[in-house]
Scaffold this active site. Structure first.
Site, PDB file in Angstrom:
ATOM      1  N   LYS A 161       0.498  -1.496   0.406  1.00 29.15           N
ATOM      2  CA  LYS A 161       0.007  -0.337  -0.197  1.00 29.15           C
ATOM      3  C   LYS A 161       0.706   1.389  -0.049  1.00 29.15           C
ATOM      4  CE  LYS A 161      -3.262  -3.289  -0.061  1.00 29.15           C
ATOM      5  NZ  LYS A 161      -4.006  -3.238   0.993  1.00 29.15           N
TER       6      LYS A 161
HETATM    7  C1  LIG Z   1      -4.969  -4.029   1.451  1.00 29.32           C
HETATM    8  C2  LIG Z   1      -6.671  -4.559   1.058  1.00 29.32           C
HETATM    9  C3  LIG Z   1      -6.624  -5.151   2.853  1.00 29.32           C
HETATM   10  C4  LIG Z   1      -6.246  -5.999   3.896  1.00 29.32           C
HETATM   11  O1  LIG Z   1      -5.713  -5.166   4.389  1.00 29.32           O
HETATM   12  P1  LIG Z   1      -4.639  -5.551   4.835  1.00 29.32           P
HETATM   13  O2  LIG Z   1      -3.897  -5.093   5.394  1.00 29.32           O
HETATM   14  O3  LIG Z   1      -3.897  -6.582   3.985  1.00 29.32           O
HETATM   15  O4  LIG Z   1      -4.796  -6.507   6.280  1.00 29.32           O
HETATM   16  C5  LIG Z   1      -7.909  -5.541   2.249  1.00 29.32           C
HETATM   17  N1  LIG Z   1      -9.240  -4.632   1.375  1.00 29.32           N
HETATM   18  C6  LIG Z   1      -8.591  -3.716   0.154  1.00 29.32           C
HETATM   19  C7  LIG Z   1      -8.931  -3.712  -0.695  1.00 29.32           C
HETATM   20  C8  LIG Z   1      -7.128  -4.121   0.124  1.00 29.32           C
HETATM   21  O5  LIG Z   1      -6.557  -4.232  -0.615  1.00 29.32           O
END
Ligand SMILES: *Cc1c(COP(=O)(O)O)cnc(C)c1O
Length: 358
Positions: A161
């Site tokens: 992210k």
């Molecule tokens: C990355 C992501 C998540 C989950 O996040 P984590 O920190 O990996 O648990 C949920 N929804 C979307 C759309 C994501 O891209």
């Protein structure tokens, strides 16, 4: 890193305040151990339970729908818009029943959903509105930042992210009641943490709900604070790369970037193009062979075996997402990407598409 704190300490609160301020001055932010933990906490805070339905898009990471199942609720899939692949407000409206409690919008690829339309539907039907903005830290919708657009907004700080804490997440809200519920859930359903109890000189604590250990650590929060300082630079570069791709692909036959609405500022977690379905897999393999890190985001959630078996979902439920899935390709976009690397991706993709088309 040099403080005595390992888990919950002053950096956690500071990280929460820093993100809340960045997201346009949202009054409450609760840091958790992952984006998934944040989504689960949001479903708990709303009181989602067996018998409840929550409307979600299929074009997302599975966690968006899984969080409803964690609480015993039922995720109901509403199809996406063919241009943006964002949840389609009209399709949402069609899925509302007497059991519907909430809508989760996903700012897919970093493009905010049509939050005004979703808000209108939510208000008319007395539903809660949750933003899965795991792709969209720093994006804007009609001049308003992600974090302010729903009753609760969830961010993820997983390494893929915009900014990272290794693993981590945060839930933002305007509601003191929801804030309180989120904090309870993060800490086993126990009303106050040990630090507060120490300050109050009170040994007594009560567990009032079934919560989890979803705490983030102090050193992860310290990393998050330093990462956030770099976010404006990261976003700027991602937008430059996207602009370069946009310009290049306007001339390339059979490479079609997703639509971008005029009223938003994109955060470009992903840069997604559509290529002819019959050529997608060979283009993907060719690019991978050449060391160009492409991927496909996402296999529609309702097509995963777990969902098919448990909920009886399958092909035909969300035809727009299913058709898009056959054509989409995410191409490299990251803050450290050089101009030469961008041009390399453009030329390799253009050649791969021409070759695959014969
Ligand atoms: C990355 C992501 C998540 C989950 O996040 P984590 O920190 O990996 O648990 C949920 N929804 C979307 C759309 C994501 O891209």
């Amino acid at each position: 890193m040099q403080t005595d704190w390992l888990t919950t300490g002053p950096s956690v609160r500071k990280f929460e305040e820093t993100i809340a301020l960045f997201a346009g001055g949202v009054p409450h932010a609760v840091a958790v151990s992952s984006g998934t933990a944040g989504l689960h906490s949001a479903m708990f805070a709303l009181g989602i339970q067996p018998g409840d339905e929550v409307i979600v898009p299929p074009m997302t990471f599975a966690a968006t729908a899984n969080c409803v199942l964690y609480q015993g609720g039922m995720p109901v899939f509403a199809d996406v818009d063919p241009g943006t692949l964002l949840i389609d407000p009209e399709k949402v409206e069609n899925k509302i029943t007497s059991k519907t409690r909430a809508i989760i919008g996903v700012d897919y690829a970093g493009h905010p959903c049509d939050w005004d339309a979703l808000r209108d539907i939510a208000d008319r039907n007395h539903l809660a509105l949750v933003a899965d903005s795991c792709h969209a830290l720093g994006a804007e919708y009609k001049g308003r930042k992600t974090g302010t657009l729903a009753d609760m907004t969830v961010f993820s700080f997983h390494p893929v992210k915009h900014i990272t804490t290794g693993e981590g997440g945060m839930v933002l809200t305007h509601s003191a009641v929801l804030d309180n519920r989120l904090r309870l859930f993060r800490n086993h359903g126990i009303a106050s943490d040990s630090h507060q109890r120490e300050q109050q000189g009170v040994w007594h604590y009560e567990m009032t709900d079934l919560g989890f250990n979803y705490r983030i650590t102090d050193f992860q929060s310290a990393l998050g604070i330093s990462q956030l300082a770099k976010l404006p630079e990261f976003l700027k570069r991602r937008r430059e790369i996207a602009a370069r791709y946009d310009a290049a692909f306007s001339d390339v036959l059979h490479v079609r970037p997703l639509d971008v609405q005029g009223e938003i500022r994109h955060a470009y977690h992903l840069y997604v193009v559509r290529v002819p379905a019959e050529a997608r897999t060979s283009i993907f393999l060719k690019l991978r062979q050449e060391g160009v890190g492409t991927n496909v985001h996402y296999i529609p959630v309702h097509l995963h075996p777990y969902y098919r078996q448990r909920l009886g979902t399958g092909p035909g439920l969300c035809p727009v997402a299913e058709d898009a899935y056959k054509e989409i390709l995410s191409i490299p976009i990251y803050a450290q990407m050089s101009d030469a690397e961008i041009d390399h991706v453009i030329s390799r993709l253009s050649v791969a598409v021409q070759e695959a088309r014969g």
